[in-house]
Design a protein around this motif. Sequence first.
Motif, PDB file in Angstrom:
ATOM      1  N   ILE A  46       0.854  -1.192   0.000  1.00 53.74           N
ATOM      2  CA  ILE A  46       0.000   0.000   0.000  1.00 53.74           C
ATOM      3  C   ILE A  46       0.889   1.240   0.000  1.00 53.74           C
ATOM      4  O   ILE A  46       1.747   1.400   0.864  1.00 53.74           O
ATOM      5  CB  ILE A  46      -0.941  -0.001   1.223  1.00 53.74           C
ATOM      6  CG1 ILE A  46      -1.836  -1.243   1.142  1.00 53.74           C
ATOM      7  CG2 ILE A  46      -1.814   1.257   1.258  1.00 53.74           C
ATOM      8  CD1 ILE A  46      -1.953  -1.991   2.420  1.00 53.74           C
ATOM      9  N   ASP A  47       0.684   2.086  -0.982  1.00 54.84           N
ATOM     10  CA  ASP A  47       1.532   3.266  -1.161  1.00 54.84           C
ATOM     11  C   ASP A  47       1.063   4.400  -0.245  1.00 54.84           C
ATOM     12  O   ASP A  47      -0.006   4.975  -0.464  1.00 54.84           O
ATOM     13  CB  ASP A  47       1.460   3.707  -2.636  1.00 54.84           C
ATOM     14  CG  ASP A  47       2.409   4.854  -2.935  1.00 54.84           C
ATOM     15  OD1 ASP A  47       2.960   5.444  -1.978  1.00 54.84           O
ATOM     16  OD2 ASP A  47       2.595   5.162  -4.121  1.00 54.84           O
ATOM     17  N   GLU A  51      -1.543   9.773  -2.632  1.00 59.55           N
ATOM     18  CA  GLU A  51      -2.241  11.042  -2.918  1.00 59.55           C
ATOM     19  C   GLU A  51      -1.250  12.107  -3.385  1.00 59.55           C
ATOM     20  O   GLU A  51      -1.469  12.756  -4.399  1.00 59.55           O
ATOM     21  CB  GLU A  51      -3.037  11.523  -1.701  1.00 59.55           C
ATOM     22  CG  GLU A  51      -4.408  10.850  -1.569  1.00 59.55           C
ATOM     23  CD  GLU A  51      -4.327   9.405  -1.071  1.00 59.55           C
ATOM     24  OE1 GLU A  51      -3.317   9.062  -0.391  1.00 59.55           O
ATOM     25  OE2 GLU A  51      -5.240   8.611  -1.369  1.00 59.55           O
ATOM     26  N   SER A  52      -0.123  12.218  -2.686  1.00 60.93           N
ATOM     27  CA  SER A  52       0.838  13.254  -3.081  1.00 60.93           C
ATOM     28  C   SER A  52       1.552  12.921  -4.390  1.00 60.93           C
ATOM     29  O   SER A  52       2.071  13.810  -5.062  1.00 60.93           O
ATOM     30  CB  SER A  52       1.843  13.492  -1.953  1.00 60.93           C
ATOM     31  OG  SER A  52       2.388  12.271  -1.555  1.00 60.93           O
ATOM     32  N   ASN A  53       1.551  11.647  -4.760  1.00 59.63           N
ATOM     33  CA  ASN A  53       2.224  11.263  -6.005  1.00 59.63           C
ATOM     34  C   ASN A  53       1.456  11.657  -7.260  1.00 59.63           C
ATOM     35  O   ASN A  53       1.987  11.558  -8.366  1.00 59.63           O
ATOM     36  CB  ASN A  53       2.429   9.746  -6.054  1.00 59.63           C
ATOM     37  CG  ASN A  53       3.578   9.328  -5.172  1.00 59.63           C
ATOM     38  OD1 ASN A  53       4.339  10.165  -4.706  1.00 59.63           O
ATOM     39  ND2 ASN A  53       3.682   8.036  -4.949  1.00 59.63           N
ATOM     40  N   GLN A  54       0.228  12.058  -7.093  1.00 60.12           N
ATOM     41  CA  GLN A  54      -0.564  12.375  -8.275  1.00 60.12           C
ATOM     42  C   GLN A  54       0.018  13.559  -9.050  1.00 60.12           C
ATOM     43  O   GLN A  54      -0.249  13.727 -10.226  1.00 60.12           O
ATOM     44  CB  GLN A  54      -2.040  12.628  -7.900  1.00 60.12           C
ATOM     45  CG  GLN A  54      -2.731  11.372  -7.386  1.00 60.12           C
ATOM     46  CD  GLN A  54      -2.484  10.155  -8.272  1.00 60.12           C
ATOM     47  OE1 GLN A  54      -2.868  10.131  -9.424  1.00 60.12           O
ATOM     48  NE2 GLN A  54      -1.796   9.145  -7.736  1.00 60.12           N
ATOM     49  N   ARG A  62       1.351   4.766 -10.745  1.00 58.76           N
ATOM     50  CA  ARG A  62       1.259   3.669  -9.777  1.00 58.76           C
ATOM     51  C   ARG A  62      -0.139   3.642  -9.150  1.00 58.76           C
ATOM     52  O   ARG A  62      -0.809   4.657  -9.059  1.00 58.76           O
ATOM     53  CB  ARG A  62       2.262   3.896  -8.649  1.00 58.76           C
ATOM     54  CG  ARG A  62       3.700   3.779  -9.075  1.00 58.76           C
ATOM     55  CD  ARG A  62       4.506   3.839  -7.802  1.00 58.76           C
ATOM     56  NE  ARG A  62       5.917   4.000  -8.048  1.00 58.76           N
ATOM     57  CZ  ARG A  62       6.787   4.270  -7.074  1.00 58.76           C
ATOM     58  NH1 ARG A  62       6.361   4.432  -5.826  1.00 58.76           N
ATOM     59  NH2 ARG A  62       8.056   4.386  -7.348  1.00 58.76           N
ATOM     60  N   ASN A  63      -0.504   2.447  -8.670  1.00 59.87           N
ATOM     61  CA  ASN A  63      -1.776   2.331  -7.962  1.00 59.87           C
ATOM     62  C   ASN A  63      -1.549   2.489  -6.470  1.00 59.87           C
ATOM     63  O   ASN A  63      -0.440   2.299  -5.983  1.00 59.87           O
ATOM     64  CB  ASN A  63      -2.403   0.964  -8.226  1.00 59.87           C
ATOM     65  CG  ASN A  63      -2.764   0.824  -9.690  1.00 59.87           C
ATOM     66  OD1 ASN A  63      -3.254   1.768 -10.312  1.00 59.87           O
ATOM     67  ND2 ASN A  63      -2.504  -0.350 -10.234  1.00 59.87           N
TER      68      ASN A  63
END
Length: 351
Positions: A46-47, A51-54, A62-63
């Motif tokens: 689980i990443d 949210e910040s990677n968007q 990535r999911n």
Amino acid sequence: NYIDQLKNGQNNILVAIRCRPLNQREIERSEYEAVRILDERVVVLIDPYYESNQNDVLRKNRNKEMQFAFDYAFDETISQTEIYEKTSKFLLDGVIEGFNATVFAYGATGAGKTYTMVGNPDNPGIMARTMNQLYYLIQENSNQNHFIVRVSYLEIYNENIKDLLSIEDKNLDLREDPSQGVVVAGITEIECSSTQEIMALLKVGNRNRTKEATEANEASSRSHAVLQVQVEIKQVEQGPQEEVKYAKLSMVDLAGSERAANTSNRGLRMIEGAKINQSLLCLGNCIQALSQIQEKKNSNLFVPYRGSKLTRLLKDSLGGNCRTVMIANVSPSVLTFEDTYNTLNYANRAK
Ligand code: ADP
Ligand code: MG
């Protein structure tokens, strides 16, 4: 069943994930776990930064939840006994018949590689357990065969091979011998007749490992440590035309897989990071090619053994009739997400 296939030589590569428990420090900081293991096969990652990677070009595809399936995925409850029995014990059946085998521990520094391979006196790791099994099988087969066990212990540091059982600090070369396969010229080989002797050599060797300190890593994390156990097999009633057989069991505590970019090192330490990655990258490429050869039954595929010292050393111990086990170690902590993500992807390419 997968293990039966591996035993029968239909499938020669086993990839297992081992997730260690959160340590005391991680628990105190109330770090939660980014890793879930399902059915002893599936890893869910689980990443925490999803949210910040968007907004991040490199990461936005990535999911939030990623799933990977392996031959085995072990959670923190796996015991040293069980992991040995499920991944490595059967390798010895092949070794005493003359087949080479290799066990790798892969993962970032602190993920549990040395614990898995060496362990501690109360909970010995794969090395001591495989040696016990080797001597047990030798005893069982002593009516048909004479066995001689010789041990060497080396490290690969900055693409140089160093003998850990010698006080001389020189770089050794690789040669290929028609009957013995790849040989490290001039390396110390010690005849051993018990697990205790081998473990004592391991201790001596570990004291000789490269010791320059860096900010992020401990000494042992920057070199690959390779314990090689060579078994010479002669029939008790050996005819003059019968050949002596050799088998090699290699057990490798790989350098930490975290990237050089994670440390503030420059200069020599940067080069070192690149070289660690050269061996790890090349190993990944070789194992990937070998598993594709197996899957597609296409033996013409190129395996880039010559791309690093580690893969040249293990050329006769990977692929063909050899059995290869890769145990990829991860920490469950959310703080090591990026390392865990990289490790799972590396292991995923190998299977
Ligand atoms: P690495 O060799 O990958 O850098 P280590 O094997 O030294 O990592 O593990 C880091 C620390 O975590 C050590 O103190 C080790 O004893 C502990 N550890 C690792 N794996 C486990 C495990 N499965 N169970 C309990 N402790 C572990
Ligand atoms: Mg270690």
